[in-house]
Design a protein around this motif. Sequence first.
Motif, PDB file in Angstrom:
ATOM      1  N   TYR A  74       0.799  -1.219   0.000  1.00 24.11           N
ATOM      2  CA  TYR A  74       0.000   0.000   0.000  1.00 24.11           C
ATOM      3  C   TYR A  74       0.842   1.285   0.000  1.00 24.11           C
ATOM      4  O   TYR A  74       0.320   2.364   0.267  1.00 24.11           O
ATOM      5  N   VAL A  75       2.141   1.176  -0.281  1.00 18.24           N
ATOM      6  CA  VAL A  75       2.960   2.381  -0.387  1.00 18.24           C
ATOM      7  C   VAL A  75       2.651   3.065  -1.719  1.00 18.24           C
ATOM      8  O   VAL A  75       1.998   2.497  -2.587  1.00 18.24           O
ATOM      9  N   GLU A  76       3.129   4.294  -1.873  1.00 21.32           N
ATOM     10  CA  GLU A  76       2.899   4.998  -3.143  1.00 21.32           C
ATOM     11  C   GLU A  76       3.491   4.190  -4.295  1.00 21.32           C
ATOM     12  O   GLU A  76       4.527   3.547  -4.132  1.00 21.32           O
ATOM     13  N   PRO A  77       2.819   4.151  -5.425  1.00 18.10           N
ATOM     14  CA  PRO A  77       1.719   5.019  -5.871  1.00 18.10           C
ATOM     15  C   PRO A  77       0.318   4.567  -5.460  1.00 18.10           C
ATOM     16  O   PRO A  77      -0.672   5.116  -5.966  1.00 18.10           O
ATOM     17  N   HIS A  78       0.198   3.578  -4.569  1.00 16.69           N
ATOM     18  CA  HIS A  78      -1.142   3.193  -4.117  1.00 16.69           C
ATOM     19  C   HIS A  78      -1.798   4.382  -3.419  1.00 16.69           C
ATOM     20  O   HIS A  78      -1.136   5.205  -2.782  1.00 16.69           O
ATOM     21  N   GLU A  79      -3.116   4.462  -3.515  1.00 12.81           N
ATOM     22  CA  GLU A  79      -3.821   5.626  -2.962  1.00 12.81           C
ATOM     23  C   GLU A  79      -3.750   5.702  -1.442  1.00 12.81           C
ATOM     24  O   GLU A  79      -3.947   6.771  -0.852  1.00 12.81           O
ATOM     25  N   PHE A  80      -3.425   4.579  -0.748  1.00 16.17           N
ATOM     26  CA  PHE A  80      -3.301   4.637   0.714  1.00 16.17           C
ATOM     27  C   PHE A  80      -2.058   5.414   1.139  1.00 16.17           C
ATOM     28  O   PHE A  80      -2.015   5.959   2.227  1.00 16.17           O
ATOM     29  N   LYS A  81      -1.033   5.405   0.281  1.00 14.19           N
ATOM     30  CA  LYS A  81       0.209   6.157   0.519  1.00 14.19           C
ATOM     31  C   LYS A  81       0.817   5.860   1.896  1.00 14.19           C
ATOM     32  O   LYS A  81       1.153   6.768   2.654  1.00 14.19           O
ATOM     33  N   LEU A  82       0.981   4.580   2.190  1.00 19.89           N
ATOM     34  CA  LEU A  82       1.558   4.230   3.479  1.00 19.89           C
ATOM     35  C   LEU A  82       3.074   4.416   3.467  1.00 19.89           C
ATOM     36  O   LEU A  82       3.758   4.082   2.509  1.00 19.89           O
ATOM     37  N   ASN A  83       3.560   4.966   4.554  1.00 21.72           N
ATOM     38  CA  ASN A  83       4.998   5.074   4.830  1.00 21.72           C
ATOM     39  C   ASN A  83       5.121   5.029   6.346  1.00 21.72           C
ATOM     40  O   ASN A  83       5.375   6.037   7.000  1.00 21.72           O
ATOM     41  N   LEU A  84       4.920   3.840   6.911  1.00 19.74           N
ATOM     42  CA  LEU A  84       4.875   3.703   8.367  1.00 19.74           C
ATOM     43  C   LEU A  84       6.196   4.062   9.043  1.00 19.74           C
ATOM     44  O   LEU A  84       6.179   4.691  10.111  1.00 19.74           O
TER      45      LEU A  84
END
Length: 366
Positions: A74-84
């Motif tokens: 779910y990191v970019e470019p996914h729309e959730f833009k996760l970067n925990l």
Amino acid sequence: MQIDLFALATTPSESSAVEEARRQLEICNACRYCEGYCSVFPAMTLSRAFSDGDVTQLANLCHNCRGCFHACQYVEPHEFKLNLPRALAEVRVESWEMFIWPHGLARLFQKSGVSLAAAMVGGMSLILAIAYAMRPEDGLGFYAVLSHSLMAILFSVASFLPLIVIGFGLWRYWRHVGGDRVTLAHLRVAFADAGKLKNLSGGAAQGCNYEKEDRFTMSRRWAHQAVMWGFMLCFASTVSATILHYVFSLEAPYRLFSIPKLLGVPGGVMMTLGGIELVRLKLLAEKALGAPAVWGGEMAFVLLLTIVAASGLALYAATGSVAVRPLLIVHLGAILAFYLTLPYTKMVHAFFRLVALVRDAQTRSG
């Protein structure tokens, strides 16, 4: 209970660090693909909702190994833009600034660390140079440069005041995360985890990603181990030298096969080599997976710690030469700068993470 991941993806355009980390943690808690990674993930799965204290606790458990980022779908470019890793790093820094007084000084050092550290080392060296100009005529060894009384007063104050500030900060943190009564079992588990730095092994014991794309190594873990245990050896060296001085009337400098040197020289070598490796890894690391705004402060801390160790080794190597005086002034100036900035540098993470591990041990024990 089913959780709608797409509903969790929406976030305000200007959310605080805690709110953004909470959004990402809720998505991670619904996915649970990374539950075999560091202590953050098993602790996260114990809750369905995260209070501010929960988010702060999880952030201080995180070692920023970055394994979860490279495993995440779910990191970019996914729309959730996760970067925990970044979200937790920003909450972690924010917690240190919030709990350590005065808050403004913590923010200043974190955001302009290299210049501030250089100014403090230079300022402390200047103070010590002035003290040297007023040195006693009958001093021997190191005390021909600075009197023993002056050294004792300076470093007693510089050691205890920062620890008091950190102690109050940890007490505020403990209340914020809902800490309960501590038992010996909790302390035993926490110190074992801290001593092994097991969470720096990342997911599936691959290590951290601080070098190149999806390449994981144990370099960061070993460098941390070298710095941590080197620091402990140097601390033990200082304690043994204090005992020799006050109990047995044996004054510095000491010979190679004395207890202070047998502890301090290997400790200094470990700290220096570990510090150099941490600097190398930090230069290679992708800033966007940490807290970019405080990169300078974090680098300044590692450099300062390395300078303390390297100047101590240089001072020992120069024993009996004319280089002792300037090296001693620089070394003591660096140590004073390190002590006085202790609550406001990344060094404070060691204290907060240990307390977070104690709290985690409490949670796991039920």
